[in-house]
Write an enzyme that holds these catalytic residues in place. Structure first.
Site, PDB file in Angstrom:
ATOM      1  N   LYS A  53       5.114 -53.808 -21.754  1.00  0.00           N
ATOM      2  CA  LYS A  53       5.583 -52.119 -22.028  1.00  0.00           C
ATOM      3  C   LYS A  53       4.027 -51.264 -22.398  1.00  0.00           C
ATOM      4  O   LYS A  53       4.367 -50.094 -22.136  1.00  0.00           O
ATOM      5  CB  LYS A  53       6.581 -52.689 -23.259  1.00  0.00           C
ATOM      6  CG  LYS A  53       7.662 -53.032 -22.358  1.00  0.00           C
ATOM      7  CD  LYS A  53       8.842 -53.260 -23.574  1.00  0.00           C
ATOM      8  CE  LYS A  53      10.370 -53.835 -22.960  1.00  0.00           C
ATOM      9  NZ  LYS A  53      10.846 -54.402 -23.949  1.00  0.00           N
ATOM     10  N   GLN A  97      13.003 -54.487 -29.216  1.00  0.00           N
ATOM     11  CA  GLN A  97      13.613 -56.499 -28.638  1.00  0.00           C
ATOM     12  C   GLN A  97      14.220 -56.976 -29.143  1.00  0.00           C
ATOM     13  O   GLN A  97      14.208 -57.229 -30.064  1.00  0.00           O
ATOM     14  CB  GLN A  97      11.671 -56.757 -28.540  1.00  0.00           C
ATOM     15  CG  GLN A  97      11.228 -57.753 -27.549  1.00  0.00           C
ATOM     16  CD  GLN A  97      11.407 -57.262 -25.773  1.00  0.00           C
ATOM     17  OE1 GLN A  97      11.222 -56.076 -25.834  1.00  0.00           O
ATOM     18  NE2 GLN A  97      12.374 -57.983 -25.430  1.00  0.00           N
ATOM     19  N   ASP A 120      16.898 -47.430 -24.041  1.00  0.00           N
ATOM     20  CA  ASP A 120      17.230 -48.455 -23.895  1.00  0.00           C
ATOM     21  C   ASP A 120      18.998 -48.269 -23.387  1.00  0.00           C
ATOM     22  O   ASP A 120      19.447 -48.834 -22.572  1.00  0.00           O
ATOM     23  CB  ASP A 120      17.533 -49.797 -25.147  1.00  0.00           C
ATOM     24  CG  ASP A 120      15.913 -50.863 -24.452  1.00  0.00           C
ATOM     25  OD1 ASP A 120      15.571 -50.991 -23.466  1.00  0.00           O
ATOM     26  OD2 ASP A 120      15.955 -51.296 -25.261  1.00  0.00           O
TER      27      ASP A 120
END
Ligand code: NDP
Length: 284
Positions: A53, A97, A120
Site C-alpha cells: 500500500k 489492516q 475501505d
C-alpha cells in the site's frame, strides 16, 4: 478456452489514471492526498499488504503514514490514534489492516473511523449507503471485481450471478454491486445445500471463500465468466484461488488468474478511494 482477465494490467491502468488525476488535483488545490495505514501486530501477510500500500501511494503521488503497533496494543490506544487521524487534515483516508488481534473489537475500531475517511468502506454508515446505492466509496475488492468485469466488456444486467461467500468485506458487498447493475444474484455460503447447482446456474460466478480448488470445472456453466477472489496456498505452498483454474479455463468464457487477477485490483481501488476522499474533503 477462456479469455484471461489480466488484473495486473488493468490495475496498472487504474493506478495510472489515479496518478494523473492526483497531479491535476494537487495543481488545482495544493492538497496532497494522504493515506494512513495502521497495522497492529506482526502478521507477515499483513506486513506485505501494508508495504504494498505504501509503494502504491508513492507511485500515485500520495503521502502515506504508517502506524505499526505492537500486538499488545489496547483497544483504547488504537481508538485514540484513530481519533487523532480523524482530526488530521493531512490524512484523507484511514485504513486499519484486518484481521486485528483477538482482544480488539474489530467492529468498534471500524466504527471509530470517520465515514469520510473510511476508504475501505467498512463503516456501518458507508455500508448503509452502498445498500441504498448512494455512496462515496465502494469496498476495494468488490469494486476491483466490478472494474475487471467492465474492462472485459461483460454486461451484468439480466445475468444470473452467483457469489460464493457472504463476508462483510467481500461476499455481501459484491452481491450488492452486482445487484446494482441489475444482475439476478444468488449468495452462497457454508450452509448452502447444493453449491454445485447454484454455481452451474451462474453466467457470472464470483468465488470468495478461501478454499483452494473448491470450485471445480463441473460446477461451471459453459461460457460463464469466472472471477476468483480467493487467496490460498496449494499443497506445494503456491498461491492459488478458490477455482480449479486449469480445468475451469477450458469451460469459462472469461476467467481471472490467481495471482494477477483480483489481488492487484484491491490496492488500485484503495488509491482511487483515497483520492475521492481527498476531493470530498477539499469541498468541505
Ligand atoms: P471469510 O472467511 O470471511 O468468508 C468466507 C466465506 O466463505 C463465508 O461466507 C463462508 O460461509 C463461505 N464458505 C466457507 N466454506 C464454504 C463452502 N465449503 N462452501 C460455500 N461457502 C463456504 O473470507 P473473506 O470474505 O474475507 O475472504 C474470502 C477469500 O478472499 C479468502 O481467500 C481471502 O484471502 C480472499 N481475499 C482476497 C482479497 C484480494 O484482494 N484478492 C481481499 C479479501 C479477501 P459462512 O458465512 O457460512 O461461514
Amino acid at each position: 478456452m477462456a479469455t484471461l482477465i489480466n488484473g495486473k494490467e488493468i490495475s496498472q491502468k487504474v493506478r495510472g489514471e489515479v496518478k494523473l488525476e492526483t497531479e491535476a488535483f494537487k495543481k488545482e488545490t495544493g492538497i496532497t492526498p494522504g493515506l494512513a495505514v495502521i497495522l497492529v501486530g506482526d502478521d507477515p501477510a499483513s506486513k506485505i499488504y501494508v508495504g504494498n500500500k505504501k509503494k502504491a501511494c508513492d507511485e500515485v503521488g500520495f503521502n502515506s503514514f504508517e502506524y505499526i503497533l505492537s500486538e499488545s496494543t489496547e483497544q483504547g490506544e488504537l481508538i485514540s490514534l484513530i481519533e487523532k487521524l480523524n482530526a488530521d487534515p493531512s490524512v484523507h483516508g484511514i485504513l486499519c489492516q484486518l484481521p486485528l488481534p483477538k482482544h480488539i473489537d474489530e467492529r468498534e475500531i471500524i466504527a471509530a473511523i470517520s465515514p469520510k475517511k473510511d476508504v475501505d468502506a467498512f463503516h456501518p454508515v458507508n455500508v448503509g449507503k452502498i445498500m441504498i446505492g448512494d455512496y462515496d466509496f465502494l469496498p476495494c475488492t468488490p469494486a476491483g471485481v466490478m472494474e475487471l468485469i467492465h474492462s472485459a466488456g461483460i454486461s451484468v444486467a439480466g445475468k444470473k450471478c452467483t457469489v460464493v461467500g457472504r463476508s462483510n468485506i467481500v461476499g455481501k458487498p459484491m452481491a450488492m454491486l452486482l445487484l446494482h447493475e441489475n444482475g439476478t444474484v444468488t449468495i452462497c455460503h457454508s450452509k448452502t445445500t447444493d453449491l454445485a447447482k447454484e454455481c452451474r446456474d451462474a453466467d457470472i460466478l464470483v468465488a470468495a471463500v478461501g478454499r483452494a480448488k473448491l470450485i471445480t470445472a463441473d460446477m461451471i456453466k459453459e461460457g460463464a465468466a469466472v472471477i476468483d477472489v480467493g487467496m490460498n496456498r496449494d499443497e506445494n505452498g503456491k498461491l492459488c484461488g478458490d477455482v480449479d483454474f486449469s480445468e475451469a479455463e477450458k469451460k469459462a468464457s472469461y476467467i481471472t488468474p490467481v495471482p494477477g487477477g483480483v489481488g492487484p485490483m484491491t490496492i488500485a481501488m484503495l488509491m482511487r478511494n483515497t483520492l475521492t476522499a481527498a476531493k470530498l474533503s477539499s469541498k468541505g
